[in-house]
Design a protein around this motif. Structure first.
Motif, mmCIF file in Angstrom:
data_model
loop_
_atom_site.group_PDB
_atom_site.id
_atom_site.type_symbol
_atom_site.label_atom_id
_atom_site.label_comp_id
_atom_site.label_asym_id
_atom_site.label_seq_id
_atom_site.Cartn_x
_atom_site.Cartn_y
_atom_site.Cartn_z
ATOM 1 N N VAL A 35 0.855 -1.187 0.000
ATOM 2 C CA VAL A 35 0.000 0.000 0.000
ATOM 3 C C VAL A 35 0.891 1.236 0.000
ATOM 4 N N LEU A 36 0.714 2.100 -0.988
ATOM 5 C CA LEU A 36 1.393 3.395 -1.012
ATOM 6 C C LEU A 36 0.332 4.485 -1.144
ATOM 7 N N GLU A 37 0.273 5.376 -0.157
ATOM 8 C CA GLU A 37 -0.674 6.494 -0.194
ATOM 9 C C GLU A 37 0.096 7.778 -0.468
ATOM 10 N N THR A 38 -0.513 8.689 -1.260
ATOM 11 C CA THR A 38 0.178 9.911 -1.670
ATOM 12 C C THR A 38 -0.849 10.986 -2.004
ATOM 13 N N PRO A 39 -0.472 12.267 -2.013
ATOM 14 C CA PRO A 39 -1.413 13.327 -2.414
ATOM 15 C C PRO A 39 -1.908 13.120 -3.844
ATOM 16 N N ASN A 40 -3.148 13.507 -4.081
ATOM 17 C CA ASN A 40 -3.803 13.236 -5.364
ATOM 18 C C ASN A 40 -3.766 14.475 -6.271
ATOM 19 N N PRO A 41 -2.952 14.472 -7.336
ATOM 20 C CA PRO A 41 -2.889 15.648 -8.225
ATOM 21 C C PRO A 41 -4.108 15.789 -9.136
ATOM 22 N N GLU A 42 -5.062 14.825 -9.081
ATOM 23 C CA GLU A 42 -6.324 15.018 -9.804
ATOM 24 C C GLU A 42 -7.091 16.204 -9.218
ATOM 25 N N ASN A 43 -6.799 16.534 -7.956
ATOM 26 C CA ASN A 43 -7.350 17.724 -7.324
ATOM 27 C C ASN A 43 -6.445 18.904 -7.674
ATOM 28 N N LEU A 44 -7.004 19.894 -8.356
ATOM 29 C CA LEU A 44 -6.214 21.012 -8.874
ATOM 30 C C LEU A 44 -5.530 21.803 -7.767
ATOM 31 N N ILE A 45 -6.200 21.968 -6.620
ATOM 32 C CA ILE A 45 -5.612 22.728 -5.515
ATOM 33 C C ILE A 45 -4.432 21.969 -4.916
ATOM 34 N N VAL A 46 -4.569 20.650 -4.806
ATOM 35 C CA VAL A 46 -3.458 19.827 -4.308
ATOM 36 C C VAL A 46 -2.266 19.922 -5.257
ATOM 37 N N ALA A 47 -2.534 19.734 -6.547
ATOM 38 C CA ALA A 47 -1.451 19.678 -7.536
ATOM 39 C C ALA A 47 -0.692 20.991 -7.651
ATOM 40 N N SER A 48 -1.398 22.112 -7.488
ATOM 41 C CA SER A 48 -0.768 23.415 -7.738
ATOM 42 C C SER A 48 -0.397 24.173 -6.471
ATOM 43 N N TYR A 49 -0.896 23.703 -5.290
ATOM 44 C CA TYR A 49 -0.686 24.513 -4.083
ATOM 45 C C TYR A 49 -0.310 23.683 -2.856
ATOM 46 N N SER A 50 -1.251 22.923 -2.302
ATOM 47 C CA SER A 50 -1.020 22.314 -0.989
ATOM 48 C C SER A 50 0.067 21.244 -1.018
ATOM 49 N N PHE A 51 0.319 20.623 -2.184
ATOM 50 C CA PHE A 51 1.394 19.632 -2.274
ATOM 51 C C PHE A 51 2.735 20.223 -1.843
ATOM 52 N N TYR A 52 2.908 21.523 -2.088
ATOM 53 C CA TYR A 52 4.211 22.155 -1.850
ATOM 54 C C TYR A 52 4.335 22.768 -0.459
ATOM 55 N N HIS A 53 3.343 22.518 0.419
ATOM 56 C CA HIS A 53 3.528 22.902 1.823
ATOM 57 C C HIS A 53 4.757 22.197 2.409
ATOM 58 N N ASP A 54 4.911 20.922 2.056
ATOM 59 C CA ASP A 54 6.046 20.134 2.540
ATOM 60 C C ASP A 54 7.217 20.342 1.583
ATOM 61 N N LEU A 55 8.257 20.999 2.075
ATOM 62 C CA LEU A 55 9.389 21.362 1.219
ATOM 63 C C LEU A 55 10.251 20.171 0.830
ATOM 64 N N THR A 56 9.989 18.990 1.440
ATOM 65 C CA THR A 56 10.748 17.791 1.062
ATOM 66 C C THR A 56 10.044 16.993 -0.025
ATOM 67 N N HIS A 57 8.859 17.428 -0.450
ATOM 68 C CA HIS A 57 8.185 16.766 -1.566
ATOM 69 C C HIS A 57 8.939 17.028 -2.866
ATOM 70 N N ARG A 58 8.973 16.018 -3.740
ATOM 71 C CA ARG A 58 9.656 16.181 -5.033
ATOM 72 C C ARG A 58 8.663 16.576 -6.129
ATOM 73 N N ASN A 59 7.744 15.692 -6.460
ATOM 74 C CA ASN A 59 6.743 15.992 -7.492
ATOM 75 C C ASN A 59 5.522 15.107 -7.260
ATOM 76 N N PRO A 60 4.329 15.603 -7.663
ATOM 77 C CA PRO A 60 3.127 14.780 -7.517
ATOM 78 C C PRO A 60 3.189 13.559 -8.421
ATOM 79 N N LEU A 61 2.510 12.492 -8.002
ATOM 80 C CA LEU A 61 2.448 11.246 -8.764
ATOM 81 C C LEU A 61 0.999 10.998 -9.163
#
Length: 487
Positions: free
Chosen positions: A397-423
């Motif tokens: 099981v691998l859980e991750t932020p969902n870039p199908e959500n436009l706000i996640v893909a363009s904004y909230s994903f980058y709250h965590d500065l150790t994130h690389r790129n959405p999958l």
């Protein structure tokens, strides 16, 4: 390594105690906002803003004065008629057709036409609406007249003349003026009530969000204080020249203390988790949604490994489910936090942990919000190594932020500065399939707050809502199939 000065800890502790006194009721809930009612409320707001004075004085028995709406233009008359007789907005085809009929034959003609249609009759019966006997009798005459062409032509000439005489009499009649005044007054009250409730609900939501953020912030700072206290007791003085060369050592008993910079980063990340990911009990409630996964995987054995175990919420649930669970993490603060709760957790790299396991030895391997931190070559090898380590019937099981959500893909994903790129879900699904997992399932979780939705039912708004209101997280669950035995 330099110790954290005692006076700094004492000062931090004093500030925390003062904050606790000032906000001692922070844990008291404000209560739930309107929730599911919000979308309906906003729809009413939009409707009343664009089509004023649609309120009937007696919705169960509307008067002909209100239905003909002589104080409004033809557009508002038709909009109100659709609302009263069909309970919906005017469709484009109906607007064009009935506006033309209104211009040529008058409002009474259009009203009688609509009363003789099945959809109107069904809606009025469903709502229990009573139309005046005089108006129903006129509708029957209208229907009979339209069956014969010469009668229809005569009726179409006669009806507008009757309506004009009636309209002139009504517009000077006191009853008409009084009804319109009451109608407008009631509509205005509806406006004010809806606007007031909507504003109160919005304020309630803002206060609740602020309360949750403040509570999470307090929790994070207290965790940091506990960490500093613990490691001050464990840390031994070292020469200044040796500080830069201190490396992380790992053993089964207790992880060694890392360098000062890493210590501060680890403490920061624990506070970040508390503030942005949510409290531990909230995460536990989310993880409960994986019950079917751990129940199914239990048939493949009882060993479970959690990669990037964080604060240990998942380890607790697996232990309660009968698994021999253990975890690894590269954050020394997280590891210490888990060890204090009695969990079997070590400071270790995920790939190193998997490489050390024998083939077909685990029933369940999980990684919650670690995939987005990894370079692709590491993620590729991790999924492959997990397949080797899993027993037949076991799951990854691998859980991750969902870039199908436009706000996640363009904004909230980058709250965590150790994130690389959405999958994207389809990409991670394909990676599983490439390594041989079957079946592979995508699970989507955590819809955004209702106020994210655009309060409109137009095709454009629905398309935007599909992107703005998609679930904010997803997981890919892959199972290692049982080998087929040749006959």
């Amino acid at each position: 390594m330099n110790n954290v000065p005692e006076r700094d800890i004492a000062e931090l502790e004093a500030r925390l105690r003062q904050a606790a006194v000032e906000g001692e009721d922070i844990s008291q809930s404000l209560g739930e906002p309107l929730g599911d009612w919000r979308h309906r409320l906003l729809k009413h707001q939009v409707r009343y803003q664009h089509t004023p004075y649609l309120v009937l004085l007696n919705p169960g028995a509307p008067s002909i004065i209100e239905l003909l709406a002589y104080d409004q233009d033809n557009e508002h008359f038709l909009t109100a008629l659709y609302h009263h007789l069909l309970g919906r907005e005017v469709d484009p085809e109906g607007r064009i057709y009935y506006l033309q009929e209104t211009e040529h034959f008058g409002r009474l003609f259009v009203l009688l036409n609509m009363l003789n249609t099945e959809p109107v009759s069904d809606y009025l019966n469903e709502q229990g609406t009573q139309i005046s006997p005089r108006l129903l009798q006129l509708a029957k005459i209208h229907k009979k007249a339209n069956r014969v062409e010469w009668r229809s032509q005569l009726w179409q000439k006669l009806l507008p003349k009757l309506e004009r005489r009636w309209q002139r009499w009504l517009t000077h009649h006191a009853e008409f003026r009084r009804a319109i005044a009451l109608q407008r007054s009631q509509a205005m009250r509806q406006h004010l009530l809806i606007d007031a409730v909507a504003e109160l609900d919005q304020r309630q939501m803002q206060l609740q969000q602020r309360q949750q953020q403040e509570h999470a912030k307090h929790q994070g700072v207290w965790q940091q204080l506990a960490y500093l206290r613990r490691h001050q007791a464990q840390t031994k003085p070292a020469d200044a020249d040796d500080t830069a060369s201190i490396a992380v050592q790992v053993n089964d008993a207790q992880p060694a203390v890392p360098s000062t910079v890493n210590t501060q980063l680890d403490a920061y990340y624990l506070a970040f988790e508390d503030t942005f990911r949510g409290e531990e009990h909230a995460i536990s409630a989310h993880l409960e949604r994986y019950r079917s996964v751990w129940v199914s995987a239990r048939q493949a054995g009882d060993r479970a490994l959690d990669l990037g175990c964080g604060r240990g919420e998942w380890l607790r649930m697996l232990t309660q489910a009968g698994y021999q669970s253990y975890g690894i993490d590269l954050n020394s603060t997280m590891v210490a936090h888990c060890q204090e709760q009695g969990f079997n957790v070590t400071l270790q790299d995920a790939l190193a942990a998997l490489r050390a396991q024998p083939d077909n030895s685990h029933a369940l391997i999980t990684g919650f919000h670690i995939a987005e931190h990894l370079p692709f070559n590491v993620l590729f090898e991790l999924v492959g190594e997990a397949f080797r380590v899993l027993a037949p019937g076991g799951s990854l099981v691998l859980e991750t932020p969902n870039p199908e959500n436009l706000i996640v893909a363009s904004y909230s994903f980058y709250h965590d500065l150790t994130h690389r790129n959405p999958l994207t879900p389809v990409t991670l699904e394909f990676l599983y399939q490439f390594h041989g997992y079957t079946p592979v399932e995508i699970k989507r979780f955590n819809p955004p707050p209702e106020e994210t939705r655009i309060p409109s039912e137009t095709p454009t708004a629905e398309r935007l809502n599909h992107m703005l209101c998609a679930p904010m997280d997803y997981a890919v669950v892959g199972t290692k199939a049982h080998s087929k035995v040749a006959v």
